[in-house]
Motif scaffolding. Structure first.
Motif, PDB file in Angstrom:
ATOM      1  N   CYS A   1      13.083   8.171  -0.075  1.00 46.51           N
ATOM      2  CA  CYS A   1      13.433   9.234  -1.009  1.00 46.51           C
ATOM      3  C   CYS A   1      12.201   9.592  -1.842  1.00 46.51           C
ATOM      4  N   HIS A   2      12.082  10.874  -2.166  1.00 47.99           N
ATOM      5  CA  HIS A   2      11.031  11.297  -3.088  1.00 47.99           C
ATOM      6  C   HIS A   2      11.549  11.138  -4.518  1.00 47.99           C
ATOM      7  N   ALA A   3      10.671  11.342  -5.492  1.00 44.99           N
ATOM      8  CA  ALA A   3      11.063  11.205  -6.892  1.00 44.99           C
ATOM      9  C   ALA A   3      11.866  12.392  -7.388  1.00 44.99           C
ATOM     10  N   LEU A   4      11.783  13.519  -6.682  1.00 49.00           N
ATOM     11  CA  LEU A   4      12.548  14.709  -7.062  1.00 49.00           C
ATOM     12  C   LEU A   4      13.873  14.730  -6.305  1.00 49.00           C
ATOM     13  N   PRO A   5      14.945  15.241  -6.925  1.00 53.18           N
ATOM     14  CA  PRO A   5      16.258  15.241  -6.269  1.00 53.18           C
ATOM     15  C   PRO A   5      16.248  15.978  -4.928  1.00 53.18           C
ATOM     16  N   ASN A   6      16.998  15.421  -3.971  1.00 46.50           N
ATOM     17  CA  ASN A   6      17.215  16.065  -2.668  1.00 46.50           C
ATOM     18  C   ASN A   6      15.929  16.292  -1.885  1.00 46.50           C
ATOM     19  N   THR A   7      14.950  15.453  -2.102  1.00 47.65           N
ATOM     20  CA  THR A   7      13.718  15.514  -1.314  1.00 47.65           C
ATOM     21  C   THR A   7      13.393  14.106  -0.823  1.00 47.65           C
ATOM     22  N   TRP A   8      12.642  14.067   0.267  1.00 51.83           N
ATOM     23  CA  TRP A   8      12.261  12.796   0.869  1.00 51.83           C
ATOM     24  C   TRP A   8      10.765  12.849   1.186  1.00 51.83           C
ATOM     25  N   HIS A   9      10.228  11.751   1.632  1.00 53.95           N
ATOM     26  CA  HIS A   9       8.838  11.772   2.096  1.00 53.95           C
ATOM     27  C   HIS A   9       8.665  10.718   3.168  1.00 53.95           C
ATOM     28  N   GLN A  10       7.595  10.866   3.926  1.00 54.38           N
ATOM     29  CA  GLN A  10       7.182   9.880   4.918  1.00 54.38           C
ATOM     30  C   GLN A  10       5.765   9.434   4.590  1.00 54.38           C
ATOM     31  N   MET A  11       5.471   8.211   4.921  1.00 55.15           N
ATOM     32  CA  MET A  11       4.093   7.772   4.747  1.00 55.15           C
ATOM     33  C   MET A  11       3.759   6.654   5.709  1.00 55.15           C
ATOM     34  N   GLY A  12       2.529   6.718   6.197  1.00 55.33           N
ATOM     35  CA  GLY A  12       1.960   5.588   6.902  1.00 55.33           C
ATOM     36  C   GLY A  12       1.210   4.754   5.891  1.00 55.33           C
ATOM     37  N   VAL A  13       1.362   3.446   5.973  1.00 54.13           N
ATOM     38  CA  VAL A  13       0.763   2.555   4.978  1.00 54.13           C
ATOM     39  C   VAL A  13      -0.090   1.501   5.679  1.00 54.13           C
ATOM     40  N   ILE A  14      -1.342   1.365   5.248  1.00 53.06           N
ATOM     41  CA  ILE A  14      -2.201   0.275   5.717  1.00 53.06           C
ATOM     42  C   ILE A  14      -2.467  -0.638   4.527  1.00 53.06           C
ATOM     43  N   LEU A  15      -2.570  -1.915   4.759  1.00 50.40           N
ATOM     44  CA  LEU A  15      -2.584  -2.875   3.653  1.00 50.40           C
ATOM     45  C   LEU A  15      -3.961  -3.091   3.037  1.00 50.40           C
ATOM     46  N   SER A  16      -5.030  -2.727   3.729  1.00 52.77           N
ATOM     47  CA  SER A  16      -6.380  -2.949   3.196  1.00 52.77           C
ATOM     48  C   SER A  16      -7.234  -1.709   3.402  1.00 52.77           C
ATOM     49  N   ALA A  17      -7.400  -0.928   2.328  1.00 53.72           N
ATOM     50  CA  ALA A  17      -8.299   0.226   2.371  1.00 53.72           C
ATOM     51  C   ALA A  17      -9.546  -0.115   1.554  1.00 53.72           C
ATOM     52  N   THR A  18      -9.572   0.219   0.254  1.00 52.30           N
ATOM     53  CA  THR A  18     -10.710  -0.225  -0.544  1.00 52.30           C
ATOM     54  C   THR A  18     -10.757  -1.748  -0.630  1.00 52.30           C
ATOM     55  N   ASP A  19      -9.627  -2.390  -0.393  1.00 50.84           N
ATOM     56  CA  ASP A  19      -9.613  -3.851  -0.347  1.00 50.84           C
ATOM     57  C   ASP A  19     -10.570  -4.381   0.726  1.00 50.84           C
ATOM     58  N   ALA A  20     -10.651  -3.652   1.846  1.00 48.99           N
ATOM     59  CA  ALA A  20     -11.577  -4.064   2.913  1.00 48.99           C
ATOM     60  C   ALA A  20     -13.025  -3.903   2.460  1.00 48.99           C
ATOM     61  N   LEU A  21     -13.332  -2.794   1.801  1.00 50.79           N
ATOM     62  CA  LEU A  21     -14.698  -2.586   1.301  1.00 50.79           C
ATOM     63  C   LEU A  21     -15.023  -3.608   0.208  1.00 50.79           C
ATOM     64  N   ASN A  22     -14.039  -3.914  -0.642  1.00 53.96           N
ATOM     65  CA  ASN A  22     -14.285  -4.913  -1.692  1.00 53.96           C
ATOM     66  C   ASN A  22     -14.524  -6.306  -1.090  1.00 53.96           C
ATOM     67  N   TRP A  23     -13.816  -6.619  -0.011  1.00 57.28           N
ATOM     68  CA  TRP A  23     -14.066  -7.888   0.688  1.00 57.28           C
ATOM     69  C   TRP A  23     -15.507  -7.925   1.206  1.00 57.28           C
ATOM     70  N   HIS A  24     -15.921  -6.835   1.842  1.00 55.99           N
ATOM     71  CA  HIS A  24     -17.292  -6.733   2.365  1.00 55.99           C
ATOM     72  C   HIS A  24     -18.292  -6.841   1.220  1.00 55.99           C
ATOM     73  N   SER A  25     -17.955  -6.249   0.080  1.00 53.85           N
ATOM     74  CA  SER A  25     -18.808  -6.327  -1.101  1.00 53.85           C
ATOM     75  C   SER A  25     -18.986  -7.773  -1.549  1.00 53.85           C
ATOM     76  N   GLY A  26     -17.885  -8.522  -1.551  1.00 49.32           N
ATOM     77  CA  GLY A  26     -17.976  -9.921  -1.946  1.00 49.32           C
ATOM     78  C   GLY A  26     -18.818 -10.752  -1.005  1.00 49.32           C
ATOM     79  N   VAL A  27     -18.715 -10.474   0.273  1.00 47.85           N
ATOM     80  CA  VAL A  27     -19.476 -11.232   1.272  1.00 47.85           C
ATOM     81  C   VAL A  27     -20.965 -10.931   1.176  1.00 47.85           C
ATOM     82  N   THR A  28     -21.302  -9.670   0.924  1.00 42.91           N
ATOM     83  CA  THR A  28     -22.706  -9.250   0.911  1.00 42.91           C
ATOM     84  C   THR A  28     -23.353  -9.334  -0.468  1.00 42.91           C
ATOM     85  N   SER A  29     -22.542  -9.571  -1.512  1.00 44.41           N
ATOM     86  CA  SER A  29     -23.029  -9.596  -2.898  1.00 44.41           C
ATOM     87  C   SER A  29     -23.665  -8.268  -3.305  1.00 44.41           C
ATOM     88  N   LYS A  30     -23.138  -7.198  -2.747  1.00 52.12           N
ATOM     89  CA  LYS A  30     -23.520  -5.844  -3.122  1.00 52.12           C
ATOM     90  C   LYS A  30     -22.278  -5.099  -3.581  1.00 52.12           C
TER      91      LYS A  30
END
Length: 482
Positions: free
Chosen positions: A280-309
Motif C-alpha cells: 500500500c502507498h501512504a495515500l488512500p487507494n494507491t499502491w506501489h511496487q519496489m525492488g529492494v536490494i539490501l546493500s547499496a551504499t552499504d557495499a561502498l561503505n564496506w569497501h571504504s572500511g577495507v581500503t581505509s579510504k
C-alpha cells in the motif's frame, strides 16, 4: 509549521517546513546498530526516543519560534522492525530490524503456506515482521508469551508521542500480516504466527489524523495544544511522498544503505514470485511496487572500511566520465539479497580478479555490482507489469555522478537529479503532517521537485554494459550452492 520525524537505521532526522513547503530547519541525532551474532541486527527502542529528543532539541535551539508554530507532525520509519511491548507498554527485547536475517527458516515455513502470498501479495521475506515473531516464539517463548502489542519502529515512536496504538497502511504492508488488497489485518495470517488482531495496532491511512501530541511533550518542546500526528508512512513510501512519486508511472531509485527501485501504481499489482514488493502507498487507494536490494551504499561503505579510504575519495578516483566494465564483477550480497533472489544465506563476491585489479578497478566493480542489482529489480518490476521510462535519483549515493551515469546506462533510461533540496523521507513525513492537520488534497501537496539535471545513458557503452550484466546474472546461480 509542520514537523517531519524520520526514524532511520543510523539516525533520527527532524525537519521543519512551513505552509509553502519550504524547509525551515533540520535536526539530527545518531543511532547505532547492535549485531550480537552473524545475521542479527537490533536496536534498543529507548534509543529512538532519546535520539528524537535530541533532534527536536536541536530545532528548539536553532528555530524556537518556528517550532512553537507546529500544527502537524508526520512520521516515517525504517520498515519491518519487530518492537514487542507488554501490557504496560514496556519493551520486552531489543527491536529486530529490517536487515536481520535470523528468521530465514521461519520465513520459508510461512511462505510455504500459499495464503501468505495470496493475501499479502508478497513473498514472506526473512526481514519482514511475521517470521521474526515466529522466531521469538521458537527461541524466546517466555518473551513471546508477554507480547501485548507488536509495533513497527515509527509506531513505537507514535505511542510515545501520543499514547495511541496505530499504524499506517504502507508500513503495515511490510509485516506479512496485512491483506494488502483490502488494506486490513488478516486474522488468518496472524493466527498462523499465534497472534490476534488485538495484538496489532489500529490501521489508518498515512494522511489521516492518528493522535495528538501529549501535553507533556508539547510543553517540553514549546508547542501549542492539539498538535496533530499523521498516520505517516514506511520510509520508502514517505520518500515517495517527498519526491512526489504518487501517481502511476512515476518512479525513483534510492541509493541509501539499502537500494530501492520504487514505482507508484494506481492499482494493486502483486506478483510475489518476482520478489517485487507490492505494498500500500501512504495515500488512500494507491499502491506501489519496489525492488529492494539490501546493500547499496552499504557495499561502498564496506569497501571504504577495507581500503581505509572514504566513499568520497573512492568515487572521486573514478572521475565523472563512465568507463567500460573491466571484467571484474562484484556481487553486493553482503547480508543476503531480496529482489530477485530472496536468499538470506547468499554472500558477496569479487569475480575476475587479476594482478592489474587495483583499488580503482575494485571501486568501479562495487558501483557496477550495485547498479546491476538495481537492474535486476527493474527486470522484476517489468515482469510484474510495471512500466518505467525514467527515474529520479535520491539518497546519499546519488551524489556520485559516476554512479548515476552507470545506472542510467544499465537501466537504459534517463536519471533525473532533483533541484537542490532535501526531498527524502523526513520531508515526505512533514508533508503528511501538513495534510493531516489541514485536510489539504494529498495530490496538490505531494508534487515533484523541479529537475536540475538529467543524466542520460552513455550509448557508446550500452553493449559493454549489457555484456557485463549478462556475466553478473550468470554468477548468482554459479555460487549459490557453495
Amino acid at each position: 509549521m509542520y514537523l517531519g520525524l524520520d526514524l532511520g537505521t543510523s539516525s533520527v532526522k527532524a525537519m521543519l517546513i512551513d505552509g509553502d513547503q519550504k524547509v525551515v530547519g533540520v535536526g539530527h541525532a545518531g543511532l547505532t546498530v547492535q549485531r550480537p551474532h552473524p545475521g542479527w541486527s537490533e536496536q534498543a527502542p529507548g534509543d529512538w526516543l532519546h535520539a528524537t529528543e535530541e533532534a527536536v532539541a536541536a530545532l528548539k535551539t536553532s528555530h524556537p519560534k518556528e517550532l512553537a508554530a507546529v500544527k502537524g507532525i508526520g512520521l516515517s520509519g525504517n520498515m519491518h522492525g519487530a518492537t514487542l511491548i507488554d501490557a504496560k507498554d514496556r519493551v520486552l527485547r531489543p527491536c529486530i530490524l529490517w536487515n536481520d536475517t535470523r528468521s530465514h527458516a521461519e520465513a520459508a515455513s510461512l511462505d510455504a503456506n500459499p495464503r501468505f502470498r495470496a493475501l499479502t501479495g508478497n513473498i514472506v521475506f526473512p526481514g519482514f515482521t511475521a517470521p521474526k515473531l515466529a522466531w521469538v516464539k521458537n527461541n524466546e517463548p517466555e518473551t513471546f508469551a508477554k507480547v501485548a502489542k507488536v509495533l513497527l519502529p515509527k509506531d513505537y515512536l507514535r505511542l510515545w508521542l501520543t499514547g495511541e496504538y496505530l499504524s499506517d497502511m504502507s508500513d503495515s504492508a511490510g509485516t506479512s500480516w496485512l491483506d494488502t488488497g483490502k488494506r486490513a489485518w488478516s486474522p488468518e495470517l496472524l493466527e498462523a504466527t499465534w497472534l490476534t488482531v488485538e495484538q496489532m495496532p489500529g490501521l489508518v491511512e498515512g494522511t489521516d489524523r492518528a493522535g495528538t501530541l501529549r501535553a507533556e511533550l508539547a510543553e517540553k518542546w514549546g508547542l501549542g495544544s492539539d498538535v496533530v500526528v499523521a498516520g505517516g508512512a514506511g520510509d520508502n513510501a514517505a520518500s515517495a511522498c517527498g519526491m512526489g512519486t504518487v501517481a502511476e508511472g512515476q518512479a525513483f531509485v534510492s541509493l541509501g544503505t539499502s537500494g530501492v527501485l520504487f514505482a507508484a501504481n494506481g492499482s494493486y499489482l502483486p506478483k510475489p514470485e518476482s520478489a517485487v514488493h507490492a505494498f500500500c502507498h501512504a495515500l488512500p487507494n494507491t499502491w506501489h511496487q519496489m525492488g529492494v536490494i539490501l546493500s547499496a551504499t552499504d557495499a561502498l561503505n564496506w569497501h571504504s572500511g577495507v581500503t581505509s579510504k572514504s566513499a568520497g575519495e573512492l568515487t572521486s578516483e573514478l572521475g565523472d566520465a563512465l568507463k567500460a566494465p573491466t571484467g571484474v564483477t562484484f556481487l553486493p550480497y553482503l547480508s543476503g539479497e531480496r529482489t530477485p533472489h530472496n536468499d538470506a544465506k547468499i554472500r558477496g563476491a569479487f569475480i575476475g580478479l587479476g594482478h592489474e585489479s587495483d583499488r580503482v578497478v575494485l571501486t568501479q566493480a562495487v558501483l557496477e555490482g550495485v547498479t546491476f542489482a538495481i537492474r535486476d529489480s527493474l527486470e522484476a518490476l517489468k515482469s510484474a507489469g510495471t512500466k518505467i521510462d525514467r527515474v529520479t535519483a535520491i539518497g546519499g549515493g546519488s551524489r556520485s555522478r559516476y554512479w548515476l551515469s552507470s545506472i542510467a546506462t544499465a537501466l537504459d533510461m534517463p536519471v533525473d537529479i532533483p533541484a537542490d533540496g532535501d526531498f527524502g523521507a523526513a520531508f515526505g513525513a512533514a508533508r503528511l503532517g501538513l495534510i493531516a492537520a489541514t485536510g489539504a488534497d494529498p495530490l496538490s501537496v505531494c508534487t515533484a521537485p523541479e529537475t536540475a539535471e538529467t543524466v542520460e545513458p552513455v550509448r557508446d557503452l550500452t553493449s559493454a554494459y549489457e555484456a557485463a550484466y549478462g556475466r553478473y546474472r550468470a554468477l548468482y546461480p554459479a555460487i549459490r550452492g557453495l
